[in-house]
Scaffold this active site. Structure first.
Site, PDB file in Angstrom:
ATOM      1  CD  GLU A 164      -2.726  -0.908   2.612  1.00 41.68           C
ATOM      2  OE1 GLU A 164      -3.812  -1.467   2.683  1.00 41.68           O
ATOM      3  OE2 GLU A 164      -2.138  -0.436   3.612  1.00 41.68           O
ATOM      4  N   PRO A 165       1.600   1.522  -1.057  1.00 42.50           N
ATOM      5  CG  PRO A 165       2.526   1.626  -3.192  1.00 42.50           C
ATOM      6  CD  PRO A 165       1.765   0.712  -2.267  1.00 42.50           C
ATOM      7  N   GLY A 166       1.874   5.045  -0.542  1.00 43.99           N
ATOM      8  CA  GLY A 166       1.181   6.323  -0.718  1.00 43.99           C
ATOM      9  C   GLY A 166       2.193   7.371  -1.149  1.00 43.99           C
ATOM     10  NE  ARG A 167       6.265   9.570   3.271  1.00 38.06           N
ATOM     11  CZ  ARG A 167       5.847  10.399   4.247  1.00 38.06           C
ATOM     12  NH1 ARG A 167       5.970  11.695   4.099  1.00 38.06           N
ATOM     13  NH2 ARG A 167       5.332   9.913   5.351  1.00 38.06           N
ATOM     14  CB  CYS A 170      -2.294  34.520  12.917  1.00 42.13           C
ATOM     15  SG  CYS A 170      -2.522  36.069  12.119  1.00 42.13           S
ATOM     16  CD  GLU A 171       0.095  28.144  15.104  1.00 43.40           C
ATOM     17  OE1 GLU A 171      -1.072  28.563  15.043  1.00 43.40           O
ATOM     18  OE2 GLU A 171       0.423  27.145  15.736  1.00 43.40           O
ATOM     19  CE1 TYR A 223      -0.316  10.461   3.968  1.00 44.11           C
ATOM     20  CE2 TYR A 223       1.969  10.260   3.282  1.00 44.11           C
ATOM     21  CZ  TYR A 223       0.764   9.678   3.611  1.00 44.11           C
ATOM     22  OH  TYR A 223       0.630   8.313   3.576  1.00 44.11           O
TER      23      TYR A 223
HETATM   24  N1  LLP Z   1      -1.289   1.833   4.607  1.00 47.38           N
HETATM   25  C1  LLP Z   1      -1.694   2.237   5.813  1.00 47.38           C
HETATM   26  C2  LLP Z   1      -2.578   1.394   6.603  1.00 47.38           C
HETATM   27  C3  LLP Z   1      -1.291   3.483   6.310  1.00 47.38           C
HETATM   28  O1  LLP Z   1      -1.686   3.875   7.510  1.00 47.38           O
HETATM   29  C4  LLP Z   1      -0.451   4.302   5.511  1.00 47.38           C
HETATM   30  C5  LLP Z   1      -0.022   5.610   5.984  1.00 47.38           C
HETATM   31  C6  LLP Z   1      -0.060   3.838   4.248  1.00 47.38           C
HETATM   32  C7  LLP Z   1      -0.492   2.584   3.836  1.00 47.38           C
HETATM   33  C8  LLP Z   1       0.804   4.632   3.317  1.00 47.38           C
HETATM   34  O2  LLP Z   1       2.049   4.900   3.836  1.00 47.38           O
HETATM   35  P1  LLP Z   1       3.151   5.630   2.918  1.00 47.38           P
HETATM   36  O3  LLP Z   1       3.516   4.691   1.790  1.00 47.38           O
HETATM   37  O4  LLP Z   1       2.569   6.873   2.423  1.00 47.38           O
HETATM   38  O5  LLP Z   1       4.278   5.852   3.828  1.00 47.38           O
HETATM   39  N2  LLP Z   1       0.837  12.375   7.470  1.00 47.38           N
HETATM   40  C9  LLP Z   1       2.119  11.704   7.592  1.00 47.38           C
HETATM   41  C10 LLP Z   1       2.072  10.304   7.061  1.00 47.38           C
HETATM   42  C11 LLP Z   1       1.024   9.455   7.724  1.00 47.38           C
HETATM   43  C12 LLP Z   1       0.954   8.101   7.132  1.00 47.38           C
HETATM   44  C13 LLP Z   1      -0.266   7.404   7.604  1.00 47.38           C
HETATM   45  N3  LLP Z   1      -0.420   6.099   7.081  1.00 47.38           N
HETATM   46  C14 LLP Z   1       3.179  12.543   6.879  1.00 47.38           C
HETATM   47  O6  LLP Z   1       2.849  13.591   6.345  1.00 47.38           O
HETATM   48  O7  LLP Z   1       4.349  12.173   6.866  1.00 47.38           O
END
Ligand code: LLP
Length: 457
Positions: free
Chosen positions: A306-309, A378-379, A407
């Site tokens: 499950e890649p996001g970033r 304002c912070e 994000y």
């Molecule tokens: N799967 C699950 C269940 C997750 O909780 C997450 C991220 C991902 C996949 C994706 O992870 P990634 O590949 O993006 O690392 N807001 C924070 C990041 C929070 C990530 C939350 N979960 C930031 O800006 O660094």
């Protein structure tokens, strides 16, 4: 002439965009100015104003393909990369990832709806969350979306729904594998002390509990150990632990044939970052799961990640316009921009570092000044960069911040009633809007004055 910002001259890794600071299509024109996707950033700002989020299509597609290709190369069984849409959820992102054959991970009815409306096939969507509402769970079940059971509360409601419909319901469970990794405390999720998932010590009780249900079929396991991770060992360990859990579940009669190892691969935000490539990450996981299955004589499960970033972050940049300067002799010079913590809350939340340059002088020729780039909120903590070296710049010049695809828009807010920027997609010299700019009056849309206050003059 001294050129700085060597990251803009680094060779671009086409296969693993997470190893670059800049989007693949970034270039510097003959006029010495920055462009992306064949579009001059100055021209884009003239047309669409600032601040502006921009996504590079080629970088996005290459990231999706890197996951698909690596899974096909290293994992002999069936596999599915799933985009974690919390990184950047929109109709466009849903369309793009599904056009590349990826699935999508959603954590709310909003993200689910965005995925479905964006054309992600229901069976390729997974639904997460440590506190799903009844409405959300019912929506997911009604739409045949895979629910990842996070806790007993989820299980109770799924049991009830399956009994009501008298239909078998396949479920996956999330557990915390107890793996520590080096990342920011707030984005660690796999250690024992986490709000997500079942503790590993509870799994045997859970397996017998699921056995007592009439219609629930345990088919999959999920774990996610954290985000922005540069080490490979935690994911190698995770593969082995998950296979052990499959074996344990077998003792209770559960045949688990899906393993979802979560996301977490880091990206290069600054020159100090050196994340593994997508290929290396997938190879590590695939080899670990394959070896462990072979050792225990298990059929290979369907492998999901499950890649996001690492799909969307490097594809994104944010453009700001410089406004006020404030020089405090002997201390620092503040340079303020027209956005900040409402469009990018990561620096104030996690002390995150980024790379940036001037759009009109990206190589930072003859840079000699250090600036603190402040947002307009304002912070006092609304600071995007502490002490960044830039050449002479003035009010009206543009600054490009790299690596903001993930994000940022998804964590943006309207703090100080500041409207969200527009988001553009660029490709082959064309720019298209994928999210409209909010206006101050849009922000009043949900305000309501009770009648008796309207009557008051
Ligand atoms: N799967 C699950 C269940 C997750 O909780 C997450 C991220 C991902 C996949 C994706 O992870 P990634 O590949 O993006 O690392 N807001 C924070 C990041 C929070 C990530 C939350 N979960 C930031 O800006 O660094």
């Amino acid at each position: 002439m001294e050129e700085k910002n060597s990251f803009l001259k680094e060779k671009i890794d086409l296969k693993s965009p997470n190893k670059n600071i800049v989007p693949i299509s970034t270039s510097i024109g003959e006029d010495g100015k920055l462009s992306i996707g064949g579009c001059s950033i100055e021209e884009l700002v003239k047309k669409y104003d600032s601040p502006l989020y921009i996504l590079d299509e080629i970088t996005l597609r290459n990231s999706c393909r890197a996951y698909k290709q690596a899974l096909e190369k290293y994992y002999p069984g069936e596999s599915l990369p799933i985009y974690a849409s919390k990184a950047n959820s929109s109709l466009f992102m849903s369309k793009l990832v599904s056009s590349e054959g990826l699935g999508l991970d959603a954590v709310s009815e909003g993200e689910l709806l965005t995925a479905l409306k964006g054309g992600v096939p229901n069976e390729k969507i997974v639904f997460h969350g440590n506190n799903k509402s009844d409405k959300e769970i019912e929506f997911a079940v009604r739409n045949n979306i895979n629910v990842i059971v996070d806790n007993d509360y989820d299980l109770d409601r799924l049991e009830k729904l399956s009994n009501l419909s008298n239909n078998e319901l396949e479920i996956m469970i999330r557990f915390t594998p107890g793996i520590e990794c080096h990342t920011h405390e707030y984005i660690k999720t796999g250690s024992f002390d986490s709000k997500f998932g079942f503790g590993i010590e509870y799994l045997e009780t859970l397996f017998s509990r699921i056995n007592k249900t009439k219609h629930l079929k345990l088919k999959g396991l999920h774990a996610h150990i954290g985000s922005q991770i540069f080490e490979l060992d935690p994911h190698k360990d995770l593969g082995e632990i998950m296979v052990k859990v499959i074996l344990e579940a077998k003792k209770y009669g559960h045949n688990i044939d899906k393993l979802n190892v979560g996301g977490g691969l880091g990206i290069k935000y600054t020159e100090n970052d050196d994340p593994p490539s997508i290929d290396e990450w997938v190879r590590t996981i695939s080899t670990s799961v394959t070896k462990a299955c072979k050792k225990h004589n298990l059929d290979l499960p369907i492998l999901m990640c499950e890649p996001g970033r690492s799909i969307v972050s490097t594809a994104g940049i944010t453009i700001y316009k410089i406004g006020a300067f404030k020089k405090i002799p002997g201390i620092r010079t503040y340079l303020s921009v027209d956005g900040g913590m409402s469009d990018n809350p990561r620096p104030i939340t996690y002390q995150s570092n980024y790379s940036a340059c001037l759009v009109g002088n990206p190589l930072n020729i003859n840079s000699k000044n250090k600036y603190t780039i402040a947002g307009k909120h304002c912070e006092s903590g609304d600071v995007l960069f502490k002490e960044i070296e830039l050449s002479d710049c003035k009010t009206g010049d543009l600054i490009c911040v790299f690596g903001t695809g993930a994000y940022n828009i998804s964590m943006s807010s309207n703090y100080n009633r500041i409207p969200r920027p527009a988001a553009l997609l660029v490709c082959d010299g064309e720019a298209e809007i994928i999210q409209k700019r909010e206006s101050p009056s849009d922000l009043l849309k949900y305000d309501v004055l009770p009648d008796r206050f309207i009557k008051q003059s």
